[in-house]
Design a protein around this motif. Structure first.
Motif, PDB file in Angstrom:
ATOM      1  N   VAL A 439     -67.863 -23.987 -21.845  1.00  0.00           N
ATOM      2  CA  VAL A 439     -67.242 -24.181 -23.156  1.00  0.00           C
ATOM      3  C   VAL A 439     -68.360 -24.278 -24.188  1.00  0.00           C
ATOM      4  CG1 VAL A 439     -65.625 -25.521 -24.543  1.00  0.00           C
ATOM      5  CG2 VAL A 439     -65.355 -25.442 -22.049  1.00  0.00           C
ATOM      6  N   GLU A 440     -68.265 -23.495 -25.221  1.00  0.00           N
ATOM      7  CA  GLU A 440     -69.330 -23.420 -26.216  1.00  0.00           C
ATOM      8  C   GLU A 440     -69.138 -24.456 -27.321  1.00  0.00           C
ATOM      9  OE1 GLU A 440     -71.677 -19.850 -28.607  1.00  0.00           O
ATOM     10  OE2 GLU A 440     -69.512 -19.676 -28.305  1.00  0.00           O
ATOM     11  N   GLY A 441     -70.250 -25.083 -27.718  1.00  0.00           N
ATOM     12  CA  GLY A 441     -70.257 -25.924 -28.901  1.00  0.00           C
ATOM     13  C   GLY A 441     -69.555 -27.251 -28.776  1.00  0.00           C
ATOM     14  N   VAL A 442     -69.297 -27.731 -27.570  1.00  0.00           N
ATOM     15  CA  VAL A 442     -68.682 -29.049 -27.397  1.00  0.00           C
ATOM     16  C   VAL A 442     -69.574 -29.887 -26.482  1.00  0.00           C
ATOM     17  CG1 VAL A 442     -66.381 -28.102 -27.680  1.00  0.00           C
ATOM     18  CG2 VAL A 442     -67.299 -28.420 -25.390  1.00  0.00           C
ATOM     19  N   GLU A 443     -69.461 -31.188 -26.586  1.00  0.00           N
ATOM     20  CA  GLU A 443     -70.229 -32.084 -25.725  1.00  0.00           C
ATOM     21  C   GLU A 443     -69.548 -32.196 -24.359  1.00  0.00           C
ATOM     22  OE1 GLU A 443     -73.230 -33.601 -26.378  1.00  0.00           O
ATOM     23  OE2 GLU A 443     -73.132 -32.184 -28.059  1.00  0.00           O
ATOM     24  N   PRO A 444     -70.309 -32.499 -23.325  1.00  0.00           N
ATOM     25  CA  PRO A 444     -69.720 -32.578 -21.986  1.00  0.00           C
ATOM     26  C   PRO A 444     -68.558 -33.551 -21.884  1.00  0.00           C
ATOM     27  CG  PRO A 444     -72.119 -32.584 -21.848  1.00  0.00           C
ATOM     28  CD  PRO A 444     -71.779 -32.702 -23.291  1.00  0.00           C
ATOM     29  N   GLU A 445     -68.651 -34.678 -22.602  1.00  0.00           N
ATOM     30  CA  GLU A 445     -67.577 -35.666 -22.493  1.00  0.00           C
ATOM     31  C   GLU A 445     -66.262 -35.167 -23.098  1.00  0.00           C
ATOM     32  OE1 GLU A 445     -70.438 -37.440 -25.685  1.00  0.00           O
ATOM     33  OE2 GLU A 445     -70.551 -36.095 -23.953  1.00  0.00           O
ATOM     34  N   ASP A 446     -66.322 -34.082 -23.892  1.00  0.00           N
ATOM     35  CA  ASP A 446     -65.099 -33.532 -24.496  1.00  0.00           C
ATOM     36  C   ASP A 446     -64.447 -32.467 -23.616  1.00  0.00           C
ATOM     37  OD1 ASP A 446     -65.436 -35.110 -26.748  1.00  0.00           O
ATOM     38  OD2 ASP A 446     -66.769 -33.646 -27.700  1.00  0.00           O
ATOM     39  N   VAL A 447     -65.119 -32.032 -22.575  1.00  0.00           N
ATOM     40  CA  VAL A 447     -64.579 -30.967 -21.728  1.00  0.00           C
ATOM     41  C   VAL A 447     -63.304 -31.398 -21.005  1.00  0.00           C
ATOM     42  CG1 VAL A 447     -65.039 -29.542 -19.679  1.00  0.00           C
ATOM     43  CG2 VAL A 447     -66.771 -29.769 -21.478  1.00  0.00           C
ATOM     44  N   PRO A 448     -63.232 -32.608 -20.414  1.00  0.00           N
ATOM     45  CA  PRO A 448     -61.995 -32.978 -19.697  1.00  0.00           C
ATOM     46  C   PRO A 448     -60.744 -32.902 -20.558  1.00  0.00           C
ATOM     47  CG  PRO A 448     -63.762 -34.486 -19.135  1.00  0.00           C
ATOM     48  CD  PRO A 448     -64.272 -33.649 -20.260  1.00  0.00           C
ATOM     49  N   GLY A 449     -60.838 -33.240 -21.832  1.00  0.00           N
ATOM     50  CA  GLY A 449     -59.672 -33.186 -22.698  1.00  0.00           C
ATOM     51  C   GLY A 449     -59.125 -31.786 -22.863  1.00  0.00           C
ATOM     52  N   ARG A 450     -59.922 -30.768 -22.584  1.00  0.00           N
ATOM     53  CA  ARG A 450     -59.491 -29.380 -22.694  1.00  0.00           C
ATOM     54  C   ARG A 450     -58.910 -28.850 -21.384  1.00  0.00           C
ATOM     55  NH1 ARG A 450     -61.879 -26.506 -27.021  1.00  0.00           N
ATOM     56  NH2 ARG A 450     -62.967 -27.934 -28.449  1.00  0.00           N
ATOM     57  N   LEU A 451     -59.202 -29.510 -20.281  1.00  0.00           N
ATOM     58  CA  LEU A 451     -58.807 -28.997 -18.978  1.00  0.00           C
ATOM     59  C   LEU A 451     -57.874 -29.930 -18.211  1.00  0.00           C
ATOM     60  CD1 LEU A 451     -62.283 -27.640 -17.812  1.00  0.00           C
ATOM     61  CD2 LEU A 451     -60.330 -26.286 -18.589  1.00  0.00           C
ATOM     62  N   ALA A 452     -57.598 -31.110 -18.780  1.00  0.00           N
ATOM     63  CA  ALA A 452     -56.780 -32.092 -18.059  1.00  0.00           C
ATOM     64  C   ALA A 452     -55.866 -32.813 -19.034  1.00  0.00           C
ATOM     65  CB  ALA A 452     -57.667 -33.083 -17.323  1.00  0.00           C
ATOM     66  N   ASP A 453     -54.857 -33.485 -18.498  1.00  0.00           N
ATOM     67  CA  ASP A 453     -53.916 -34.250 -19.298  1.00  0.00           C
ATOM     68  C   ASP A 453     -53.964 -35.708 -18.876  1.00  0.00           C
ATOM     69  OD1 ASP A 453     -52.860 -31.991 -20.677  1.00  0.00           O
ATOM     70  OD2 ASP A 453     -51.658 -31.524 -18.890  1.00  0.00           O
ATOM     71  N   GLY A 454     -53.683 -36.602 -19.816  1.00  0.00           N
ATOM     72  CA  GLY A 454     -53.519 -38.015 -19.510  1.00  0.00           C
ATOM     73  C   GLY A 454     -54.712 -38.622 -18.806  1.00  0.00           C
ATOM     74  N   ASP A 455     -54.426 -39.332 -17.710  1.00  0.00           N
ATOM     75  CA  ASP A 455     -55.483 -40.021 -16.979  1.00  0.00           C
ATOM     76  C   ASP A 455     -56.504 -39.052 -16.390  1.00  0.00           C
ATOM     77  OD1 ASP A 455     -54.239 -42.384 -17.561  1.00  0.00           O
ATOM     78  OD2 ASP A 455     -53.262 -42.583 -15.593  1.00  0.00           O
ATOM     79  N   GLY A 456     -56.093 -37.802 -16.179  1.00  0.00           N
ATOM     80  CA  GLY A 456     -57.011 -36.829 -15.612  1.00  0.00           C
ATOM     81  C   GLY A 456     -58.181 -36.527 -16.519  1.00  0.00           C
ATOM     82  N   ALA A 457     -58.025 -36.796 -17.829  1.00  0.00           N
ATOM     83  CA  ALA A 457     -59.095 -36.505 -18.783  1.00  0.00           C
ATOM     84  C   ALA A 457     -60.153 -37.605 -18.827  1.00  0.00           C
ATOM     85  CB  ALA A 457     -58.501 -36.296 -20.173  1.00  0.00           C
ATOM     86  N   VAL A 458     -59.976 -38.667 -18.039  1.00  0.00           N
ATOM     87  CA  VAL A 458     -60.944 -39.761 -18.006  1.00  0.00           C
ATOM     88  C   VAL A 458     -62.040 -39.429 -17.009  1.00  0.00           C
ATOM     89  CG1 VAL A 458     -61.280 -42.206 -17.525  1.00  0.00           C
ATOM     90  CG2 VAL A 458     -59.168 -41.428 -18.637  1.00  0.00           C
ATOM     91  N   LEU A 459     -63.281 -39.536 -17.451  1.00  0.00           N
ATOM     92  CA  LEU A 459     -64.407 -39.226 -16.581  1.00  0.00           C
ATOM     93  C   LEU A 459     -64.661 -40.339 -15.571  1.00  0.00           C
ATOM     94  CD1 LEU A 459     -66.979 -37.712 -19.107  1.00  0.00           C
ATOM     95  CD2 LEU A 459     -65.857 -36.514 -17.225  1.00  0.00           C
ATOM     96  N   ASN A 460     -64.921 -39.951 -14.344  1.00  0.00           N
ATOM     97  CA  ASN A 460     -65.352 -40.918 -13.336  1.00  0.00           C
ATOM     98  C   ASN A 460     -66.831 -41.238 -13.532  1.00  0.00           C
ATOM     99  OD1 ASN A 460     -62.813 -40.754 -11.977  1.00  0.00           O
ATOM    100  ND2 ASN A 460     -63.478 -38.817 -11.055  1.00  0.00           N
ATOM    101  N   ASP A 461     -67.268 -42.348 -12.933  1.00  0.00           N
ATOM    102  CA  ASP A 461     -68.687 -42.676 -12.961  1.00  0.00           C
ATOM    103  C   ASP A 461     -69.479 -41.586 -12.248  1.00  0.00           C
ATOM    104  OD1 ASP A 461     -68.347 -45.066 -14.322  1.00  0.00           O
ATOM    105  OD2 ASP A 461     -68.068 -46.224 -12.477  1.00  0.00           O
ATOM    106  N   PRO A 462     -70.761 -41.402 -12.608  1.00  0.00           N
ATOM    107  CA  PRO A 462     -71.559 -40.362 -11.947  1.00  0.00           C
ATOM    108  C   PRO A 462     -71.612 -40.562 -10.434  1.00  0.00           C
ATOM    109  CG  PRO A 462     -72.694 -41.158 -13.900  1.00  0.00           C
ATOM    110  CD  PRO A 462     -71.534 -42.081 -13.673  1.00  0.00           C
ATOM    111  N   MET A 463     -71.410 -39.489  -9.707  1.00  0.00           N
ATOM    112  CA  MET A 463     -71.502 -39.502  -8.251  1.00  0.00           C
ATOM    113  C   MET A 463     -71.750 -38.085  -7.771  1.00  0.00           C
ATOM    114  SD  MET A 463     -67.500 -40.279  -7.242  1.00  0.00           S
ATOM    115  CE  MET A 463     -67.323 -41.641  -8.401  1.00  0.00           C
ATOM    116  N   THR A 464     -72.178 -37.954  -6.526  1.00  0.00           N
ATOM    117  CA  THR A 464     -72.341 -36.622  -5.965  1.00  0.00           C
ATOM    118  C   THR A 464     -70.971 -35.988  -5.784  1.00  0.00           C
ATOM    119  OG1 THR A 464     -72.216 -37.334  -3.655  1.00  0.00           O
ATOM    120  CG2 THR A 464     -74.394 -37.421  -4.705  1.00  0.00           C
ATOM    121  N   LEU A 465     -70.960 -34.669  -5.657  1.00  0.00           N
ATOM    122  CA  LEU A 465     -69.677 -33.995  -5.460  1.00  0.00           C
ATOM    123  C   LEU A 465     -69.024 -34.432  -4.159  1.00  0.00           C
ATOM    124  CD1 LEU A 465     -70.542 -30.414  -6.762  1.00  0.00           C
ATOM    125  CD2 LEU A 465     -69.011 -32.083  -7.821  1.00  0.00           C
ATOM    126  N   TRP A 466     -69.853 -34.693  -3.139  1.00  0.00           N
ATOM    127  CA  TRP A 466     -69.293 -35.168  -1.871  1.00  0.00           C
ATOM    128  C   TRP A 466     -68.660 -36.540  -2.042  1.00  0.00           C
ATOM    129  CZ3 TRP A 466     -70.276 -39.404   1.282  1.00  0.00           C
ATOM    130  CH2 TRP A 466     -69.695 -39.351   2.552  1.00  0.00           C
TER     131      TRP A 466
END
Length: 639
Positions: A439-466
């Motif tokens: 996504v161009e021109g947006v900050e990483p923390e704004d990406v979930p709001g474009r791809l998720a709804d409701g609680d899904g747009a809340v970022l989890n704490d940093p962790m490995t993908l596993w």
């Protein structure tokens, strides 16, 4: 090859004898022989004549190796060789072991068709070895007549059943005796309450060596310092292990790294406890009570701090802090690293390192950060060497060869400036399919709001993908065959772009797939890539879609050997340039990713995605809902 420098046996043995005599507590009950040795300040015996040595060699049928012969010419035997051999053989007691212990049979029981030559030679040692131990604490000392170097020296092997380890090899008899002298020092260095302090010329020389090594390490000379500290550690000198472990940990070594003598000091505990407990936490099979084994002598408050830190490390909430300018750099580096910019995060730490403030004289480098869930993954062996080579703590680089040596050059960045690395096989061959959104021109923390709804747009704490997948599945209560909600990591994708990445996507369903590009592109541009050209689940596929201001501009999907496309696709991304030719899927994938990089100028941070910890979130489904007449399955778990 054996060091041929002349070795002064008499001076060495006299020094050892004097140190032994001076180390004995007054009033201790001793045997007659030991008391005589104490008064004489001599652990040896009269020298063996050439006639006695020759008679021994005739009896044994072999000429003795040079260093053992030279020893016998000074002392025909030895008392207290280290801590566990009380009497070592001279000319009269050395004899072929000939499996009198029946240990050859025991070692041979463990041999099978996969055993190599070294394992078989080890088992046969008990048949061919020349036994030198006469009285010991179940410790064997054998000269090996088949392990001979070009100078005619025989290797010495020692073994004790209570050690539960293979026989230990010493290059020759001289090195064996020097190792036993080190063992004697190491055992004497740890005195019980009430025993006299163990001080002599050797300990004073070693302690001076430790102090110089400490300063040399702060000046950036970690290799020389490490060798000096290793030598002092073998003699059991206080501080040597704790100082050396700091160097070893930054080189990526964790086995037997305990920061002995320093980690229980409240002055150094804030920096040394976190890496100690993080290594403990990394091995979930360990009983937490064993942590206190490495905290012997610590007060209750420090033990409580250790367990509190252990909980933080396990929960991913430990946060490293430091004082002064370096502490400010730590905060900036964490902010960069949590969005995937690990190369800039590392450079931020290194630029501030010369202004780092140690907690005390025995603090060689910042260490607590290796336990920080976001900062810790920055460390690689190469970066550890760079850090250790940088003067710090108020020291300047030592002059060498008449000229001052400047700080080392920076290590190369770990992240390529492209996307093509995704086409390279990963360790284990697990990354055969992946998908990402740019996504161009947006900050990483704004990406979930474009791809998720409701609680899904809340970022989890940093962790490995596993870790993120494990946590997500643990909390999930409903599973459906039609829903494809991706668990994606987010971060910066080069200048002007942010990304969401899924390295373990569900199988691609071309009939029901819905690209999230349009939803992600409100007020900007968005790019979606889903690659499965190397997938082992189904036929190879590749999808690209580009949208702007909420409207898809163009897209294509390659699947089942066919290309379906829409919109006006730029020539550089025309799928006909990549499919239908002779190249395999990996080559087509690499060229496609290079084309996407060239078209949009975005990249993905390899080190952060593969080794680091990033924020994650769950997207909306990448598939449309089922239509009338389409069957699906939903599983709900009640706990």
């Amino acid at each position: 090859m054996t060091d041929t420098t002349a070795f002064d046996w008499r001076s060495f043995l006299l020094r050892w004898s004097g140190e032994w005599a001076d180390s004995l507590p007054d009033g201790e009950t001793r045997g007659e022989d030991d008391e005589a040795a104490r008064r004489a300040r001599w652990l040896g015996f009269p020298p063996a004549s050439e006639e006695r040595i020759a008679a021994m060699e005739e009896r044994l049928g072999r000429r003795m190796p040079p260093s053992y012969r030279e020893f016998l010419e000074v002392s025909d035997g030895w008392r207290h060789a280290g801590g566990f051999v009380w009497l070592l053989a001279g000319t009269g007691d050395a004899h072929w072991h000939a499996n009198e212990s029946e240990l050859a049979d025991m070692f041979e029981e463990y041999l099978d068709e996969d055993s190599g030559p070294e394992e078989r030679r080890e088992a046969d040692l008990w048949r061919r070895g020349l036994q030198l131990d006469v009285e010991s604490d179940a410790t064997y000392v054998l000269l090996d007549p088949e392990d001979v170097d070009e100078d005619g020296e025989w290797a010495v092997y020692t073994w004790a059943g209570w050690r539960a380890e293979p026989p230990e090899r010493h290059a020759n008899f001289r090195e064996f005796m020097r190792d036993m002298h080190r063992q004697f020092h190491s055992l004497r260095a740890h005195r019980s309450d009430g025993e006299p302090e163990f001080v002599n010329d050797t300990t004073r020389q070693l302690d001076a060596l430790v102090e110089e090594a400490r300063l040399e390490a702060l000046r950036g000379g970690w290799e020389r310092a490490g060798k000096a500290l290793d030598e002092a550690k073998e003699y059991g000198r206080p501080r040597a292990a704790g100082l050396g472990d700091q160097i070893r940990r930054l080189l990526g070594q964790t086995y037997t790294v305990y920061f002995d003598g320093l980690v229980t000091d409240p002055q150094y505990a804030p920096e040394l406890l976190p890496p100690l407990v993080a290594e403990h936490a990394a091995h979930s099979y360990r009983d937490d009570s064993t942590l206190t084994f490495h905290l012997r002598g610590a007060d209750d408050d420090l033990v409580a701090l250790a367990y509190a830190t252990l909980d933080q490390v396990r929960n991913g909430t430990y946060r490293y802090t430091a004082a002064g300018p370096f502490g400010h750099a730590v905060e900036r580096a964490r902010e960069l690293a949590r969005w995937g910019d690990t190369d800039r995060a590392w450079r931020t730490l290194m630029n501030a390192l010369p202004r780092w403030e140690p907690l005390g004289p025995d603090h060689l480098a910042p260490l607590g950060w290796v336990a920080d869930p976001v900062l810790g993954p920055l460390l690689t062996p190469e970066r550890g060497r760079e850090l250790l080579s940088t003067p710090r703590g108020g020291q300047v680089s030592a002059a060498r060869g008449g000229q001052a040596s400047g700080p080392p050059g920076p290590t190369a960045g770990l992240d390529p400036d492209d996307l093509a690395w995704l086409a390279e096989p990963d360790e284990g061959g697990n990354r055969t399919s992946y998908r990402f959104v740019l996504v161009e021109g947006v900050e990483p923390e704004d990406v979930p709001g474009r791809l998720a709804d409701g609680d899904g747009a809340v970022l989890n704490d940093p962790m490995t993908l596993w870790e993120a997948r494990r946590t997500s599945r643990r909390d999930q209560r409903e599973f459906s065959s039609y829903d494809d909600r991706a668990l994606m990591a987010v971060g910066r994708a080069g200048t002007g772009w942010s990304f969401a990445f899924d390295g373990d996507p569900a199988p691609f369903d071309r009939q029901r797939f819905v690209s999230p590009a349009a939803a992600a592109s409100a007020g900007t541009r968005a790019v979606v890539v889903w690659s499965g050209l190397r997938t082992w689940r189904g036929e190879p596929f590749f999808h690209l879609s580009v949208a702007q201001d909420g409207v898809e501009q163009y897209a294509f999907t390659y699947a089942d050997g066919e290309i379906r496309k829409s919109g006006e696709i730029p020539r550089a991304l025309d799928p006909r340039r990549f499919f239908g030719g002779p190249e395999d899927g990996a080559e087509a994938e690499r060229r496609l990713l290079e084309a996407v990089t060239g078209e949009f100028g975005a990249c993905l941070p390899r080190h952060a995605i593969v080794n680091g910890r990033l924020h994650t979130f769950a997207t909306r489904s990448w598939t449309r809902p089922p239509r009338d007449g389409e069957t699906y399955m939903v599983i709900r778990v009640h706990r």
